[in-house]
Design an enzyme around this catalytic site. Structure first.
Site, PDB file in Angstrom:
ATOM      1  N   LYS A   9       0.810  -1.137  -0.058  1.00 32.64           N
ATOM      2  CA  LYS A   9      -0.138  -0.019   0.229  1.00 32.64           C
ATOM      3  C   LYS A   9       0.900   1.271   0.130  1.00 32.64           C
ATOM      4  O   LYS A   9       2.178   1.132   0.401  1.00 32.64           O
ATOM      5  CB  LYS A   9      -0.846  -0.101   1.148  1.00 32.64           C
ATOM      6  CG  LYS A   9      -1.933  -1.177   1.441  1.00 32.64           C
ATOM      7  CD  LYS A   9      -2.600  -1.201   2.488  1.00 32.64           C
ATOM      8  CE  LYS A   9      -3.531  -2.308   2.556  1.00 32.64           C
ATOM      9  NZ  LYS A   9      -4.522  -2.325   3.832  1.00 32.64           N
ATOM     10  N   TYR A  49     -12.314  -2.568  -2.906  1.00 27.33           N
ATOM     11  CA  TYR A  49     -13.012  -2.903  -1.656  1.00 27.33           C
ATOM     12  C   TYR A  49     -14.286  -2.628  -1.487  1.00 27.33           C
ATOM     13  O   TYR A  49     -14.912  -2.134  -0.523  1.00 27.33           O
ATOM     14  CB  TYR A  49     -11.977  -1.399  -0.638  1.00 27.33           C
ATOM     15  CG  TYR A  49     -10.721  -1.754  -0.519  1.00 27.33           C
ATOM     16  CD1 TYR A  49     -10.483  -2.847   0.451  1.00 27.33           C
ATOM     17  CD2 TYR A  49      -9.607  -1.004  -0.587  1.00 27.33           C
ATOM     18  CE1 TYR A  49      -9.032  -3.238   1.016  1.00 27.33           C
ATOM     19  CE2 TYR A  49      -8.436  -1.103  -0.184  1.00 27.33           C
ATOM     20  CZ  TYR A  49      -8.005  -2.151   0.408  1.00 27.33           C
ATOM     21  OH  TYR A  49      -6.810  -2.478   0.773  1.00 27.33           O
ATOM     22  N   ASN A 112      -1.473  -0.312   7.392  1.00 30.39           N
ATOM     23  CA  ASN A 112      -0.764  -1.838   7.766  1.00 30.39           C
ATOM     24  C   ASN A 112      -0.196  -2.187   6.567  1.00 30.39           C
ATOM     25  O   ASN A 112      -0.004  -3.579   6.477  1.00 30.39           O
ATOM     26  CB  ASN A 112      -2.153  -2.529   8.166  1.00 30.39           C
ATOM     27  CG  ASN A 112      -3.254  -2.831   7.346  1.00 30.39           C
ATOM     28  OD1 ASN A 112      -3.188  -2.217   5.964  1.00 30.39           O
ATOM     29  ND2 ASN A 112      -4.266  -3.470   7.661  1.00 30.39           N
ATOM     30  N   HIS A 115      -1.847  -5.436   1.421  1.00 30.62           N
ATOM     31  CA  HIS A 115      -3.038  -6.223   0.934  1.00 30.62           C
ATOM     32  C   HIS A 115      -2.806  -7.617   0.690  1.00 30.62           C
ATOM     33  O   HIS A 115      -1.811  -7.808  -0.155  1.00 30.62           O
ATOM     34  CB  HIS A 115      -4.036  -5.531   0.257  1.00 30.62           C
ATOM     35  CG  HIS A 115      -5.114  -6.320  -0.304  1.00 30.62           C
ATOM     36  ND1 HIS A 115      -6.278  -6.348   0.421  1.00 30.62           N
ATOM     37  CD2 HIS A 115      -5.052  -7.213  -1.458  1.00 30.62           C
ATOM     38  CE1 HIS A 115      -7.182  -7.247  -0.143  1.00 30.62           C
ATOM     39  NE2 HIS A 115      -6.523  -7.689  -1.324  1.00 30.62           N
ATOM     40  N   GLU A 126      -9.529  -9.904  -7.577  1.00 34.51           N
ATOM     41  CA  GLU A 126      -8.494  -9.007  -7.479  1.00 34.51           C
ATOM     42  C   GLU A 126      -7.666  -8.966  -8.703  1.00 34.51           C
ATOM     43  O   GLU A 126      -7.152  -7.770  -9.109  1.00 34.51           O
ATOM     44  CB  GLU A 126      -7.909  -8.968  -6.164  1.00 34.51           C
ATOM     45  CG  GLU A 126      -8.871  -8.498  -5.145  1.00 34.51           C
ATOM     46  CD  GLU A 126      -8.549  -9.171  -3.895  1.00 34.51           C
ATOM     47  OE1 GLU A 126      -7.434  -9.649  -3.592  1.00 34.51           O
ATOM     48  OE2 GLU A 126      -9.263  -8.581  -2.688  1.00 34.51           O
TER      49      GLU A 126
HETATM   50  P1  IDP Z   1      -7.017  -7.234   5.650  1.00 32.00           P
HETATM   51  O1  IDP Z   1      -6.254  -6.468   4.860  1.00 32.00           O
HETATM   52  O2  IDP Z   1      -6.329  -7.761   6.895  1.00 32.00           O
HETATM   53  O3  IDP Z   1      -7.699  -8.275   4.791  1.00 32.00           O
HETATM   54  P2  IDP Z   1      -9.893  -6.338   5.765  1.00 32.00           P
HETATM   55  O4  IDP Z   1     -10.692  -6.597   7.217  1.00 32.00           O
HETATM   56  O5  IDP Z   1     -10.220  -7.021   4.730  1.00 32.00           O
HETATM   57  O6  IDP Z   1      -8.268  -6.467   6.512  1.00 32.00           O
HETATM   58  O7  IDP Z   1      -9.985  -4.878   5.858  1.00 32.00           O
HETATM   59  C1  IDP Z   1      -9.287  -4.146   4.727  1.00 32.00           C
HETATM   60  C2  IDP Z   1      -8.553  -2.945   5.012  1.00 32.00           C
HETATM   61  O8  IDP Z   1      -9.286  -1.889   5.691  1.00 32.00           O
HETATM   62  C3  IDP Z   1      -7.266  -3.053   6.259  1.00 32.00           C
HETATM   63  O9  IDP Z   1      -6.067  -3.904   5.450  1.00 32.00           O
HETATM   64  C4  IDP Z   1      -6.895  -1.832   6.599  1.00 32.00           C
HETATM   65  O10 IDP Z   1      -6.230  -1.093   5.805  1.00 32.00           O
HETATM   66  C5  IDP Z   1      -8.689  -1.140   6.637  1.00 32.00           C
HETATM   67  N1  IDP Z   1      -9.315  -1.607   7.884  1.00 32.00           N
HETATM   68  C6  IDP Z   1      -9.892  -2.582   8.232  1.00 32.00           C
HETATM   69  N2  IDP Z   1     -10.644  -2.450   9.553  1.00 32.00           N
HETATM   70  C7  IDP Z   1     -10.315  -1.061   9.769  1.00 32.00           C
HETATM   71  C8  IDP Z   1     -10.397  -0.307  10.943  1.00 32.00           C
HETATM   72  O11 IDP Z   1     -11.010  -0.693  12.087  1.00 32.00           O
HETATM   73  N3  IDP Z   1      -9.908   0.977  11.048  1.00 32.00           N
HETATM   74  C9  IDP Z   1      -9.360   1.466   9.883  1.00 32.00           C
HETATM   75  N4  IDP Z   1      -8.947   0.594   8.978  1.00 32.00           N
HETATM   76  C10 IDP Z   1      -9.226  -0.527   8.785  1.00 32.00           C
END
Ligand code: IDP
Length: 147
Positions: A9, A49, A112, A115, A126
């Site tokens: 990212k 997304y 984080n 992805h 994707e």
């Molecule tokens: P993942 O990337 O670990 O699969 P997902 O639940 O699919 O997680 O969520 C997609 C992305 O959305 C996350 O990687 C993160 O960047 C963002 N995200 C998910 N939950 C939160 C949150 O509670 N606060 C802020 N960003 C979030």
């Protein structure tokens, strides 16, 4: 053999972690199939997304993903989806196990770093929205018999 879509990212790119992150997948013995350094458009971010539409973090997430270059990749290997999710670690850096990418380098959930597809269906979806079939490189991975 399974395929997955991985994307470093904008925070991972800005922090100079492309090499570090790619290296972890290489050292695992996975096979790189396609890679693209690109800026994600708003439309592409919405498609990618779509499952999060309506959640509180959806809008900030779209803005973040489209805010700068990403490094999009396709990797393949046996169990590559589960293995790459294990290397990446849990969504929240506080829950990610030590040694995972998110534990080692991330602090906040919204930054984080990477992805990774969470299912075979999502991986194919994707890969299809980020890459055309001609961008997927088919080649012999000569170390495969040692993996
Ligand atoms: P993942 O990337 O670990 O699969 P997902 O639940 O699919 O997680 O969520 C997609 C992305 O959305 C996350 O990687 C993160 O960047 C963002 N995200 C998910 N939950 C939160 C949150 O509670 N606060 C802020 N960003 C979030």
């Amino acid at each position: 053999m399974e395929r997955t879509f991985l994307m470093i990212k904008p925070d991972g790119v800005q922090r100079g972690l492309i090499g570090e992150i790619v290296s972890r997948f290489e050292r695992k013995g996975l096979q790189l199939t396609a890679a693209k350094f690109m800026v994600v458009s708003r439309e592409l971010a919405e498609t990618h997304y779509a499952e999060h539409k309506g959640k509180v973090f959806y809008e900030p997430l779209l803005e973040f993903i489209a805010s700068g270059p990403v490094f999009a990749m396709v990797w393949q290997g046996d169990n590559v989806i589960a293995l790459s999710r294990a290397l990446i670690g849990k969504t929240d850096a506080l829950d990610a196990l030590p040694g995972t990418i998110r534990s080692d380098f991330a602090v906040h959930t919204n930054f984080n770093l990477i992805h990774g597809s969470d299912s075979a269906a999502n991986a194919e979806r994707e890969i299809g929205i980020f890459f055309s079939p001609s961008e997927l490189v088919n080649y012999e991975h000569t170390i495969q018999r040692w993996i």
